[in-house]
Every structure is written in C-alpha cells, then in structure tokens.
Design a protein around this motif. Structure first.
Motif, PDB file in Angstrom:
ATOM      1  N   ASP A 164      14.028 -25.132 -16.448  1.00 42.44           N
ATOM      2  CA  ASP A 164      13.813 -24.986 -17.888  1.00 42.44           C
ATOM      3  C   ASP A 164      13.713 -23.507 -18.254  1.00 42.44           C
ATOM      4  OD1 ASP A 164      12.511 -24.855 -20.493  1.00 42.44           O
ATOM      5  OD2 ASP A 164      12.366 -27.032 -20.272  1.00 42.44           O
TER       6      ASP A 164
ATOM      7  N   LEU B  69       2.492 -25.911 -19.770  1.00 43.06           N
ATOM      8  CA  LEU B  69       2.532 -27.370 -19.892  1.00 43.06           C
ATOM      9  C   LEU B  69       1.250 -27.862 -20.546  1.00 43.06           C
ATOM     10  CD1 LEU B  69       4.032 -28.661 -16.531  1.00 43.06           C
ATOM     11  CD2 LEU B  69       5.184 -27.921 -18.604  1.00 43.06           C
TER      12      LEU B  69
ATOM     13  N   GLU C 144       5.226 -20.294 -11.332  1.00 49.03           N
ATOM     14  CA  GLU C 144       4.835 -21.704 -11.522  1.00 49.03           C
ATOM     15  C   GLU C 144       3.401 -21.833 -12.028  1.00 49.03           C
ATOM     16  OE1 GLU C 144       7.623 -24.037  -8.238  1.00 49.03           O
ATOM     17  OE2 GLU C 144       5.818 -23.014  -7.580  1.00 49.03           O
TER      18      GLU C 144
ATOM     19  N   ARG D 121       5.919 -35.482 -18.905  1.00 51.30           N
ATOM     20  CA  ARG D 121       7.375 -35.625 -19.028  1.00 51.30           C
ATOM     21  C   ARG D 121       7.963 -35.831 -17.647  1.00 51.30           C
ATOM     22  NH1 ARG D 121       9.572 -31.931 -23.907  1.00 51.30           N
ATOM     23  NH2 ARG D 121       8.000 -32.560 -25.417  1.00 51.30           N
ATOM     24  N   PHE D 122       8.818 -36.845 -17.535  1.00 45.50           N
ATOM     25  CA  PHE D 122       9.215 -37.321 -16.214  1.00 45.50           C
ATOM     26  C   PHE D 122      10.683 -37.074 -15.875  1.00 45.50           C
ATOM     27  CE2 PHE D 122       5.804 -39.921 -17.909  1.00 45.50           C
ATOM     28  CZ  PHE D 122       4.853 -39.766 -16.935  1.00 45.50           C
ATOM     29  N   PHE D 123      11.444 -36.471 -16.774  1.00 47.48           N
ATOM     30  CA  PHE D 123      12.886 -36.461 -16.543  1.00 47.48           C
ATOM     31  C   PHE D 123      13.454 -35.097 -16.181  1.00 47.48           C
ATOM     32  CE2 PHE D 123      11.832 -40.074 -19.288  1.00 47.48           C
ATOM     33  CZ  PHE D 123      12.168 -41.082 -18.410  1.00 47.48           C
ATOM     34  N   ALA D 124      13.499 -34.184 -17.118  1.00 49.88           N
ATOM     35  CA  ALA D 124      14.190 -32.921 -16.842  1.00 49.88           C
ATOM     36  C   ALA D 124      13.446 -32.109 -15.781  1.00 49.88           C
ATOM     37  CB  ALA D 124      14.288 -32.116 -18.133  1.00 49.88           C
ATOM     38  N   PRO D 125      14.175 -31.517 -14.838  1.00 47.17           N
ATOM     39  CA  PRO D 125      13.504 -30.700 -13.816  1.00 47.17           C
ATOM     40  C   PRO D 125      12.865 -29.467 -14.433  1.00 47.17           C
ATOM     41  CG  PRO D 125      15.900 -30.680 -13.519  1.00 47.17           C
ATOM     42  CD  PRO D 125      15.621 -31.609 -14.647  1.00 47.17           C
ATOM     43  N   VAL D 126      11.609 -29.249 -14.111  1.00 45.04           N
ATOM     44  CA  VAL D 126      10.864 -28.165 -14.747  1.00 45.04           C
ATOM     45  C   VAL D 126      11.357 -26.803 -14.281  1.00 45.04           C
ATOM     46  CG1 VAL D 126       9.016 -28.266 -13.007  1.00 45.04           C
ATOM     47  CG2 VAL D 126       8.538 -27.328 -15.260  1.00 45.04           C
TER      48      VAL D 126
ATOM     49  N   VAL E  98       3.699 -21.291 -15.659  1.00 47.16           N
ATOM     50  CA  VAL E  98       4.389 -22.426 -16.284  1.00 47.16           C
ATOM     51  C   VAL E  98       3.427 -23.604 -16.441  1.00 47.16           C
ATOM     52  CG1 VAL E  98       6.166 -24.180 -15.914  1.00 47.16           C
ATOM     53  CG2 VAL E  98       6.715 -21.769 -15.589  1.00 47.16           C
ATOM     54  N   LEU E  99       2.599 -23.829 -15.422  1.00 45.87           N
ATOM     55  CA  LEU E  99       1.625 -24.920 -15.484  1.00 45.87           C
ATOM     56  C   LEU E  99       0.729 -24.777 -16.714  1.00 45.87           C
ATOM     57  CD1 LEU E  99       0.406 -27.377 -13.850  1.00 45.87           C
ATOM     58  CD2 LEU E  99      -1.313 -25.748 -13.069  1.00 45.87           C
TER      59      LEU E  99
ATOM     60  N   LEU F 133      10.793 -22.317 -20.684  1.00 41.81           N
ATOM     61  CA  LEU F 133       9.478 -22.200 -20.032  1.00 41.81           C
ATOM     62  C   LEU F 133       9.427 -20.959 -19.162  1.00 41.81           C
ATOM     63  CD1 LEU F 133       8.546 -25.820 -18.828  1.00 41.81           C
ATOM     64  CD2 LEU F 133       7.364 -24.455 -20.548  1.00 41.81           C
TER      65      LEU F 133
ATOM     66  N   GLU G 196       2.693 -31.044 -22.378  1.00 42.43           N
ATOM     67  CA  GLU G 196       3.942 -31.610 -21.844  1.00 42.43           C
ATOM     68  C   GLU G 196       3.823 -32.058 -20.393  1.00 42.43           C
ATOM     69  OE1 GLU G 196       7.071 -28.777 -22.434  1.00 42.43           O
ATOM     70  OE2 GLU G 196       7.231 -29.233 -24.569  1.00 42.43           O
ATOM     71  N   SER G 197       2.616 -32.314 -19.922  1.00 44.54           N
ATOM     72  CA  SER G 197       2.485 -32.666 -18.506  1.00 44.54           C
ATOM     73  C   SER G 197       2.959 -34.090 -18.229  1.00 44.54           C
ATOM     74  CB  SER G 197       1.042 -32.493 -18.048  1.00 44.54           C
ATOM     75  OG  SER G 197       0.196 -33.322 -18.809  1.00 44.54           O
TER      76      SER G 197
END
Lengths: 246, 326
Positions: A118, A102, A95, A110-115, A98-99, A121, A107-108
């Motif tokens: 992904d 982002l 994570e 984005r509110f929909f797809a669970p990170v 991954v951060l 990523l 892409e920080s």
C-alpha cells in the motif's frame, strides 16, 4: 486540551498518586518532574488508560475519557511513548509506523489487500520517519537498530497517530549527550503539532523546553508554574532540586 | 530454498504421492495423502492462532469434531430420511458437500466465537487450560448423546456428493480435498498479508504497543480465533467424509495435541508448515508404526529436537528463513 483533576492511585498502603491535577493547553510543553518513585510513570499510565485510577477525572478534547480504554484514547488522539522502548521487535521500522496508522484510520479489520504494497500507507509512514530523521532506516528490523534510534521511532509512531496531545515518558532515557541534544530540538518542534506532557529526568532539557513545569514528590504535586518560578521555589529546592545540587 | 519454493515442494509432494499410488495401483497411498491434506488443513486453522497470533489453543479438537459431527449428523438424517430439526423450522439432512461445508464453517465459527469470547480474556497457561476444558466438555457431551451413537460413533455409509462426481473414487475425493486445501491456504495467505495480518502479528509480539496506537487487541485475537475455528471445522467435515465415520475420538484432547504437533513440526506461522508437519507425522506413523508399537516415543523425541533447536520446524529448516516473508 487535556485536564486531569484529582487523580489518585494507591498500591496497597502506598499512595502512588495523591490528588494530582495537571492540565495541558494548546501549544505548550508541560514538564512533569520529580525524584524516582514519585509516581510520574503511574500518572502517565493512568492518563493513557493502561491503569485504572482509584478516583479523579480525566477530560480530553472536551470529553470525559475516564471510562475509555487505552485504544479508544489513542484513537481520540492521545499519543504515548514509553519509558522503556515498547516496539514490535520483529517488524521493520516502517511497519511499526504503518501499524500506528492502521490504528488511527481504524483499518485493522481489513482482510484483502496486502498491506506491504500500500503505497499511500508507506508514504505517510515515511513522512513521519523523515520528521525524526529515520527515513533511511525504514527497512531495518527494530531488533537491529540502536537504542537512540528506538527512542526516535517511538516519537515517529506517536506522530503517525496525528495526535491532539503527546504523552512522552522519559524520551531521553539512556541517550548520550549528542542524542539528547538532537532530541531536544525535535521535542521543541513537537509543540507546534500538539501540546506535550513531558516526563523527564534530564533537567537541562526540561528547563530548555518547558513552558510550564509541575513537580511531583511522593505522589503529591507540590508546585506548578513557569520554569523561573519553579527554579526559585523553596519547596521544590528542598524536596527535589536540592538533592542534585546540594 | 526460498520459503516459496519450500511451499511449492510440499504441495507438489502432496500431489505426487496419490499419483504414484494410482500408477502403482496402491490406493492406500491416495487415502494416506488425503488424510495428510485434511489433518494439515486442521493445522492451518490452528496455525492462524498459534503461529500468527501466539495463542496456544489446546482445544482445537472441538472445532475439528463439530465439523465432523455436522457432516455425520446431516448425512445420517439424509440417509434415514428424517429431519434434523422439527422446531422452530423443519430442517432436513443433506448429502451435499457444499451445504455440509458451509454448515461446518458456520458452526465452527460460532463455537469459536463463544469459546473465544470467554477464553481470550486469559493468557498463557490459563488460556491453554480453558481451551482444553471447553473441548473436553464437548467431548463428554458427544459421548453421552445416544441419538448419534454416543461413544460408538456414527457411521455414514456413502460419501456425500459434490456436483455428481464419484466421491467414492479415492483420487476424485483426494482432488476435492486438495482443491479445498489450496483455497483455504490462499485465503489465509491473503489475510495474514493484509492490514489485519499486520495487526495480528503485532498483537502476538507486544499488545501494549498495539493498544497504544489505537487498536483493540482483544478484537483482533477474537477474529483470528473465529477464522481458525471455521477452518478446522471444515477440515473436520472432510475427515468424516474420508473415513465415512464420526466418533467422539475426533474431539478428544489427543486430537488437539496432534493438531498442535503438526503445526510445531511443520513450522509455526508458515503457510504450508502444518501440511509438512502432518505429512511427517503420518509418514512416521506408517513407517515407525510398522516396526514398533512405541512409535510415538520417537515422534516425541523429534518434537523435542524441533522445539529446542529448530523453531521454524521443517519449513524453517528447508528455507533457512525466519518467516515466510523473508
């Protein structure tokens, strides 16, 4: 790639950096050395944008970045590691990487797809972890990995930014001999990705790695040159190296 | 018990109480459950900034209250038949819940944007104080505004309407509130699991690191703050419909404190935590309140125990997990 001219920073009456000028060209490792309190970390912090200089200019990839905030500089490709590991403790190793992606991809928001699901990523992050040899540790929480692994994770995060320059603040700090040896090999390969500004106390590592060395003493730059020239420089010997090898 | 089962248990309990109330013909139980759902929803809003974002806002009564006044004022004008605004555009009142909810959400978001822009430049104790100060400003403003009842508040005589349902029926109104609550929790769940949620979670723990990978921490916190204000305002609008009354007390700092207590009792950064917290609070209020006037003393004691020994609150205790993702 990176050109710092006349950087000056005072804390009260103390001149932490006094007209420091350093540049970084493609393909090199440029080491910044100096005794404790010489102002190395202050310098890196200003270049990274977490501290505003009193005067001086910073150009990066042909642009004046003096007015830019730290996050903007990072997006431009300036990847910084910290002298004392600065990671997200409750996150897993993966994570943390991954951060960084982002940030690079912007892409920080984005509110929909669970990170967590992904795959792209995750794969990219795994590649970065593989480069530092942490790929099998990706599920561990950062609070549970060793000090040496944290140092490696700092570099994996920097790699995830696909940087145009690395600013490494004492990447070897606190490592044992074996860890240091491993990291020297890794740092050696970094310069093919992007040039490295390396602040380091471990002289064996510095002389093994650096293409150029700059010496900072009491906030002033007293010499810049190739390792051999620095080794034989009288002022450097007197001010710095002499203290370790009387 | 996994976090998922603990959440489901809270949701089922919240549904079971009003059902029991219907079966036993005790309608006050339905009203109580509705109150828990609404107060819990206000806590869900605060949880986004307090639990996930680590921002201790002691001013969430402001959003709860603005949502409440949106509902009260629009319904008041609809009943009186006079417009809310004559200029620059003529705006009439309305008794449509959908419109009221939307206006409450937008008002809460805008107020949070304004307050957030100023207060998020500070942190720690200063942040607590500045959010409190803004809420108090709005509190005194409503007290001194006679058009809408001032200190006495503003009654609305009928619940607002939704799709021709009988909203005065307690069970119908409870189900409306419950449905809204579930939607809100699903949205929050989605947001905290998305890329934004990862960034928000990281900002709480180490903002320097977040900056150094190219993410602006201020923007992340501000967006969370705005979402939070919108959710709490929506809860405020529902609260006024439940009581058919709005007054400045919704905006007092006691309200801010209570919302925070729901979040902490229930467990910070847990989706259903604020609902569990609100349920326990309302339960204690009823049970202890019938025995002693000093029931809040015992709530205080419980809060101290939770803060010192069970940071995960009720949900953490029930699930034995550090977080919802565990």
């Amino acid at each position: 790639m990176l050109e710092v001219v006349g950087l000056t920073k005072s804390f009260g009456a103390v001149r932490a950096n006094d007209e420091v000028s350093i540049d970084l060209v493609t393909g090199e490792i440029h080491a910044l050395i100096g005794p404790n309190g010489a102002g190395k970390s202050t310098f890196i912090t200003q270049v990274a944008g977490d501290l505003a200089p009193d005067s001086g200019s910073i150009r990066f990839r042909g642009r004046d970045i003096g007015h830019m905030r730290a996050a903007e500089r990072a997006r431009l490709g300036m990847a910084r590691t910290f002298q004392i590991s600065s990671l997200i403790g409750e996150f897993t190793v993966l994570e943390n990487v991954v951060l960084a992606q982002l940030g690079r991809l912007g892409e920080s928001m984005r509110f929909f797809a669970p990170v967590a699901r992904d795959q792209e990523l995750r794969n990219l992050a795994q590649e970065c972890l593989a480069r530092v040899g942490l790929e099998s540790r990706h599920r561990e929480r950062v609070s549970e990995i060793s000090h040496g692994e944290r140092r490696l994770l700092e570099i994996a995060i920097a790699l995830a930014l696909e940087p145009a320059a690395f600013l490494l603040d004492e990447p070897m700090a606190g490592l044992d001999q074996e860890g240091s040896r491993m990291l020297v090999g890794l740092l050696d390969s970094l310069r093919q990705t992007a040039p490295v500004l390396l602040v380091e106390h471990d002289m064996d590592a510095v002389f093994a790695l650096a293409d150029r060395i700059s010496v900072l003493v009491d906030g002033r730059l007293i010499a810049t040159g190739q390792p051999d020239a620095i080794r034989s420089d009288d002022a450097v010997r007197a001010a710095y190296l002499g203290m370790e090898q009387p | 018990m996994t976090p998922r089962i603990a959440s489901a248990a809270v949701a089922l309990l919240l549904l079971a109480v009003p059902l029991a109330g219907t079966v036993m013909d005790e309608p006050w139980l339905i009203t109580l459950a509705t109150r828990v759902a609404i107060l819990g929803m206000a806590g869900v809003g605060l949880n986004l900034v307090l639990g996930y974002g680590g921002m201790v806002s002691l001013g969430h009564a402001a959003y709860f209250g603005i949502g409440g006044y949106v509902a009260g004022v629009l319904a008041h004008h609809a009943l009186e038949g006079d417009p809310v605004l004559l200029w620059p555009v003529m705006l009439g009142g309305t008794d449509s819940m959908i419109v009221i909810w939307l206006v409450a959400i937008v008002s809460g978001a805008l107020l949070a944007l304004l307050i957030g822009c100023l207060s998020l430049r500070t942190s720690g104790v200063y942040f607590i104080m500045i959010t409190l100060a803004f809420a108090q400003m709005i509190y005194y403003f409503t007290i001194s505004w006679p058009a809408y009842g001032g200190e006495d508040g503003l009654p609305i005589y009928l619940r607002n309407s939704l799709f021709g349902l009988d909203t005065m029926d307690p069970m119908t109104f409870f189900l409306i509130v419950f449905a809204v609550l579930v939607v809100v929790i699903c949205l929050v769940s989605m947001v905290v699991r998305a890329r934004f949620g990862l960034a928000l979670n990281a900002v709480r723990q180490n903002e320097t690191r977040v900056r150094s990978v190219g993410i602006g921490g201020f923007r992340v916190r501000l967006v969370a703050f705005v979402m939070s204000g919108a959710i709490t305002a929506l809860a405020g609008a529902l609260f006024v419909d439940l009581n058919r009354f709005v007054s400045p007390s919704m905006l007092s700092w006691h309200t801010s404190g209570e919302i925070m207590v729901f979040v902490i009792l229930g467990g910070v950064a847990r989706l259903w935590g604020p609902i569990a917290g609100a349920a326990l609070y309302v339960f204690l209020e009823q049970v202890l309140g019938s025995m002693t006037d000093h029931w809040q003393f015992w709530v205080g004691l419980l809060l101290i125990v939770v803060v010192l020994h069970a940071r995960g609150g009720i949900m953490g205790f029930a699930s034995g997990q550090r977080s919802d993702d565990g």
